[in-house]
Design a protein around this motif. Structure first.
Motif: not given
Length: 521
Positions: A393-403, A424-430
């Protein structure tokens, strides 16, 4: 017959011409030698570790072939310098010949024990001279070396066989024999201080149930194929602090190789890694610079721990010959993390896991050849030697305010083996992301940038305006597309940037708030 006569005449002419030459009539030098430098500075060395080899060029610019009666070290046989003249090693030489308009190379090395000198206080300036000739013809070239004391950690060696012992590692509660040289740290060695640098040969291992604590300002230098291993039930806590002068980095903890010469200051792959084994717990790294390794940090296992296996903050990872930060089915939280110049990926979350990065600059401007992977790689599998895939499982992969950027395109890869039994959970935010699929090679749900469950508020392919990526200066300037694009809720979680600048009122993306670059003079 004519050919024979021609040969005899030519041979006779050559014998006559050579007998008139005075090339091999050497006269004594007259003190008019010239040198490529008046002082040979041998870069800082650790006590009892041999220096690199440095050279001095000696010129005879006169029209005469000369012989230098003596070339010697002023301290003689007691000198800690070694010379090589015309391929011969020694400390004193006689009748060194140099042809007219020609030159001579002298090579210089040193190995110095700081304990042989009174009150060195951590460093000692050692000097000597190379003397050419004597009396009124005496000429000198200065030799200067700064010797630094250190704490040395070596692997154990069998007293009988003299074989260097290898490690048996506690991996998730299972003992695994390896071919890695090294040893477990003693209980008295589990607190690294800033009093002296540490030089580590082999892998220094933190024992089960123990914690290695590294205080602000500590310097760790690793020999080739060396590093730190944190075993099952053990922890590492790197307690660096903010430095007012970022050029000095006096309060950061620095991990790098043991070659101190400037030519090695930015060379990737000089040492191994900081390896967090499956079962290690509560690892924290704050205000560190990790440079010139094979893998900056390798974190294995424990994806579902209540406390993430690794919390990494205000840390820079540069010049890794493979991965800057590699997670394998693990859990990592990162804030104000800066990674650049990796031979493969700057960050890779493989075989699933749990990852959360906020206000981080994860880029890759590798320029030492072709690289196979983007700046950020996420996958949920590993394939063994029998070509059998293990999926997690990719439980979560969060990238927030990143370059997330670099000199390749695209700079994210989401490599999933689809299986109904895993997520396969991921999210790129801002985030500011380099991703321009010119050839339409990336299709499917993972690359649907209109899916707000995976992508929200991102900027694509606009200039981050870094100061100088070639020397890892990744602060952004006035013209950056990242300026004031951060989401305030994430900035509130990380209110200060890596330079301790408050970002809550108008947050920029990445680890740095932007500045006005000084104009080139």
């Amino acid at each position: 017959m004519k050919r024979y006569l021609y040969f005899i005449i030519t041979l006779g002419f050559l014998i006559l011409w050579s007998s008139c030459r005075k090339d091999f009539e050497f006269s004594p030098s007259t003190g008019s030698l010239q040198f490529s430098k008046d002082t040979v500075y041998l870069d800082t060395v650790f006590t009892n570790i041999g220096s690199s080899t440095y050279n001095l060029k000696v010129y005879n610019k006169s029209d005469d072939d000369i012989s230098i009666p003596t070339v010697q070290l002023a301290l003689g046989e007691t000198s800690n310098y070694r010379l090589s003249v015309d391929g011969i090693a020694g400390k004193s030489f006689n009748n060194i010949e140099v042809l007219a308009k020609d030159s001579l190379f002298i090579f210089v090395e040193s190995t110095i024990d700081i304990n042989n000198f009174p009150n060195p206080e951590g460093t000692y300036l050692y000097t000597d001279q190379i003397e050419f000739d004597t009396g009124s013809n005496l000429q000198k070239v200065e030799l200067v070396t700064l010797v630094q004391d250190a704490v040395f950690i070596y692997p154990d060696r069998d007293n009988t066989t003299k074989v260097v012992e290898t490690l048996t590692l506690d991996v998730g509660g299972e003992l695994v024999e390896t071919e890695l040289q090294g040893r477990e740290l003693l209980l008295t060695e589990l607190a690294f201080t800033s009093a002296k640098p540490y030089v580590i040969y082999g892998f220094a291992t933190v024992p089960n149930g123990e914690t290695l604590t590294i205080e602000a300002g500590s310097r760790l230098h690793f020999h080739e194929n060396s590093g730190i291993i944190v075993s099952n039930g053990a922890s590492i806590n790197v307690n660096g602090a903010y430095s007012n002068d970022r050029d000095l980095l006096e309060n950061e903890v620095v991990f790098e190789g043991d070659r101190l010469e400037p030519d090695f200051s930015e060379v990737p792959g000089q040492w191994g890694t900081i390896w967090l084994l499956d079962g290690s717990i509560n690892n924290t790294i704050n205000y560190a610079t990790i440079k010139n390794s094979t893998i900056g940090i390798l974190s294995d296992g424990n994806p579902n721990e209540a406390n993430d296996k690794l919390s990494i903050t205000n840390t820079q990872v540069y010049n890794s010959s493979s991965f800057g930060l590699l997670g394998r089915n693990t859990s990592i939280t990162g804030e104000n993390v800066v990674i650049n110049n990796s031979g493969l990926s700057s960050f890779a979350g493989t075989l699933g896991g749990k990852y959360n990065f906020t206000h981080s600059t994860i880029v890759n401007y590798w320029n030492n050849g072709f690289r196979q992977f983007p700046a950020v790689l996420l996958n949920n599998f590993v394939i063994d030697e029998n070509n059998v895939a293990t999926i997690a499982d990719l439980t979560e992969a969060n990238f927030n305010n990143c370059i997330i950027y670099g000199n390749d395109n695209p700079e994210i890869l989401l490599d999933e083996i689809e299986d109904a039994s895993v997520v396969f959970n991921f999210k790129f935010t801002n985030c500011l992301i380099r991703f321009d699929d010119n050839n339409n090679n990336f299709t499917g749900a993972n690359y649907d940038f209109n899916d707000i469950l995976k992508y929200e508020g991102n900027i694509f392919n606009e200039d981050p305006n870094f100061k100088d990526v070639e020397v890892n200066e990744l602060i952004i300037g006035d013209d950056s597309a990242a300026n004031e694009k951060g989401l305030a809720t994430f900035a509130a979680q990380v209110p200060f940037d890596i330079l301790n600048v408050n970002r809550t009122s108008s947050p920029d993306l990445g680890a740095y708030q932007h500045i006005t670059f000084p104009e080139d003079e």
